[in-house]
Design a protein around this motif. Structure first.
Motif, mmCIF file in Angstrom:
data_model
loop_
_atom_site.group_PDB
_atom_site.id
_atom_site.type_symbol
_atom_site.label_atom_id
_atom_site.label_comp_id
_atom_site.label_asym_id
_atom_site.label_seq_id
_atom_site.Cartn_x
_atom_site.Cartn_y
_atom_site.Cartn_z
ATOM 1 N N ARG A 55 16.227 -10.946 1.165
ATOM 2 C CA ARG A 55 16.457 -9.506 1.182
ATOM 3 C C ARG A 55 16.034 -8.990 2.542
ATOM 4 N NH1 ARG A 55 11.239 -7.770 0.620
ATOM 5 N NH2 ARG A 55 9.926 -8.997 -0.718
ATOM 6 N N ALA A 56 16.388 -7.763 2.830
ATOM 7 C CA ALA A 56 16.064 -7.198 4.136
ATOM 8 C C ALA A 56 14.553 -7.086 4.301
ATOM 9 C CB ALA A 56 16.715 -5.830 4.273
ATOM 10 N N ALA A 57 14.068 -7.479 5.460
ATOM 11 C CA ALA A 57 12.650 -7.316 5.766
ATOM 12 C C ALA A 57 12.346 -5.825 5.861
ATOM 13 C CB ALA A 57 12.323 -8.008 7.081
ATOM 14 N N GLN A 58 11.130 -5.459 5.535
ATOM 15 C CA GLN A 58 10.740 -4.055 5.573
ATOM 16 C C GLN A 58 9.845 -3.778 6.781
ATOM 17 O OE1 GLN A 58 9.835 -2.122 1.730
ATOM 18 N NE2 GLN A 58 9.919 -4.189 0.877
ATOM 19 N N ARG A 59 9.896 -2.548 7.263
ATOM 20 C CA ARG A 59 8.970 -2.082 8.293
ATOM 21 C C ARG A 59 7.759 -1.530 7.555
ATOM 22 N NH1 ARG A 59 13.430 0.174 9.394
ATOM 23 N NH2 ARG A 59 12.667 2.303 9.132
ATOM 24 N N ILE A 60 6.596 -2.122 7.816
ATOM 25 C CA ILE A 60 5.381 -1.780 7.075
ATOM 26 C C ILE A 60 4.280 -1.377 8.044
ATOM 27 C CG2 ILE A 60 3.625 -2.624 5.471
ATOM 28 C CD1 ILE A 60 5.745 -4.739 4.575
ATOM 29 N N LEU A 61 3.644 -0.262 7.744
ATOM 30 C CA LEU A 61 2.451 0.168 8.465
ATOM 31 C C LEU A 61 1.254 -0.127 7.574
ATOM 32 C CD1 LEU A 61 0.836 1.644 10.689
ATOM 33 C CD2 LEU A 61 1.501 3.811 9.594
ATOM 34 N N VAL A 62 0.335 -0.949 8.066
ATOM 35 C CA VAL A 62 -0.898 -1.273 7.339
ATOM 36 C C VAL A 62 -2.013 -0.446 7.959
ATOM 37 C CG1 VAL A 62 -2.599 -3.077 6.819
ATOM 38 C CG2 VAL A 62 -0.143 -3.615 6.792
ATOM 39 N N VAL A 63 -2.735 0.311 7.119
ATOM 40 C CA VAL A 63 -3.808 1.182 7.602
ATOM 41 C C VAL A 63 -5.099 0.827 6.881
ATOM 42 C CG1 VAL A 63 -4.569 3.554 7.968
ATOM 43 C CG2 VAL A 63 -2.111 3.035 7.882
ATOM 44 N N ASP A 64 -6.080 0.341 7.654
ATOM 45 C CA ASP A 64 -7.391 0.001 7.092
ATOM 46 C C ASP A 64 -8.392 -0.004 8.237
ATOM 47 O OD1 ASP A 64 -9.643 -1.203 5.790
ATOM 48 O OD2 ASP A 64 -8.269 -2.220 4.411
ATOM 49 N N ASP A 65 -9.558 0.592 8.025
ATOM 50 C CA ASP A 65 -10.578 0.603 9.075
ATOM 51 C C ASP A 65 -11.273 -0.746 9.203
ATOM 52 O OD1 ASP A 65 -11.719 1.215 6.544
ATOM 53 O OD2 ASP A 65 -13.539 1.898 7.514
ATOM 54 N N ASN A 66 -11.108 -1.610 8.226
ATOM 55 C CA ASN A 66 -11.631 -2.971 8.315
ATOM 56 C C ASN A 66 -10.609 -3.782 9.113
ATOM 57 O OD1 ASN A 66 -12.064 -5.753 7.848
ATOM 58 N ND2 ASN A 66 -13.144 -5.312 5.951
ATOM 59 N N GLU A 67 -10.905 -3.985 10.393
ATOM 60 C CA GLU A 67 -9.934 -4.618 11.295
ATOM 61 C C GLU A 67 -9.543 -6.013 10.828
ATOM 62 O OE1 GLU A 67 -10.872 -4.310 15.454
ATOM 63 O OE2 GLU A 67 -11.511 -2.223 15.227
ATOM 64 N N LEU A 68 -10.508 -6.785 10.342
ATOM 65 C CA LEU A 68 -10.215 -8.145 9.876
ATOM 66 C C LEU A 68 -9.233 -8.109 8.709
ATOM 67 C CD1 LEU A 68 -10.754 -11.203 9.925
ATOM 68 C CD2 LEU A 68 -12.686 -10.782 8.408
ATOM 69 N N ALA A 69 -9.494 -7.237 7.748
ATOM 70 C CA ALA A 69 -8.615 -7.137 6.577
ATOM 71 C C ALA A 69 -7.224 -6.665 6.985
ATOM 72 C CB ALA A 69 -9.218 -6.192 5.550
ATOM 73 N N ALA A 70 -7.158 -5.664 7.865
ATOM 74 C CA ALA A 70 -5.862 -5.126 8.303
ATOM 75 C C ALA A 70 -5.064 -6.194 9.049
ATOM 76 C CB ALA A 70 -6.073 -3.897 9.186
#
Length: 177
Positions: A55-70
């Motif tokens: 399927r088409a890939a999605q454009r995703i914005l990941v927002v988290d202040d934990n840099e490692l997790a993000a």
């Protein structure tokens, strides 16, 4: 405080190990036979979630202040074929959403400069941004989920979360776009 810091350090160490293992496993093609001393013949099943290649890939914005997790989540999503950008604060997420035009925003609630609820409301006020909002947070009580719905989140995932759960949420989000 010493006990609390020790607990936090131990959790971070365990999360780092888990993420390292996930990165290794994510590189193994489905239905591959893996030999190990623990399980002489372990066959990894195909992912229950359709691959982004189907399927088409999605454009995703990941927002988290934990840099490692993000960074880890972003990298795992990229390995699944998605286009990802990352922000570490509410203000940065709003700017990146305007520039990147994501289809989906995976947003932590506990950010350093403003809450994820505030970010969600601001994003929805901007008519140029039409992304599906997914909360990915440690706040998992029923009242937290209701507050997230009221703020405009379409889906709510409570940490810790598996990659399969995130992929299911992305699949569900793609049906609402």
């Amino acid at each position: 405080t010493t006990l609390l810091l020790g607990t936090i350090e131990e959790r971070v160490r365990l999360m780092t190990t888990m993420l390292d293992n996930l990165l290794v496993i994510s590189r193994i093609p489905p239905n591959t036979v893996v030999r190990s001393p623990v399980a002489p013949r372990l066959s990894l099943p195909a992912s229950p979630v359709p691959s982004p290649l189907n399927r088409a890939a999605q454009r995703i914005l990941v927002v988290d202040d934990n840099e490692l997790a993000a960074e880890a989540l972003g990298r795992l999503l990229e390995l699944r074929g998605h286009h990802v950008t990352i922000a570490y604060s509410g203000a940065e997420s709003i700017e990146k959403a305007k520039q990147f035009a994501p289809q989906v925003i995976i947003l932590d609630i506990g950010l350093p400069d403003m809450s994820g609820y505030e970010v969600a409301r601001l994003l929805q006020e901007d008519k140029k941004i039409s992304a599906t909002l997914i909360a990915l947070t440690g706040y998992g009580h029923p009242e937290d989920k209701e507050k997230a719905r009221d703020a405009g989140f379409r889906l709510h995932l409570t940490k810790p979360v598996s990659l399969a759960e995130v992929e299911r949420a992305l699949l569900e989000a793609s049906h609402t776009q």
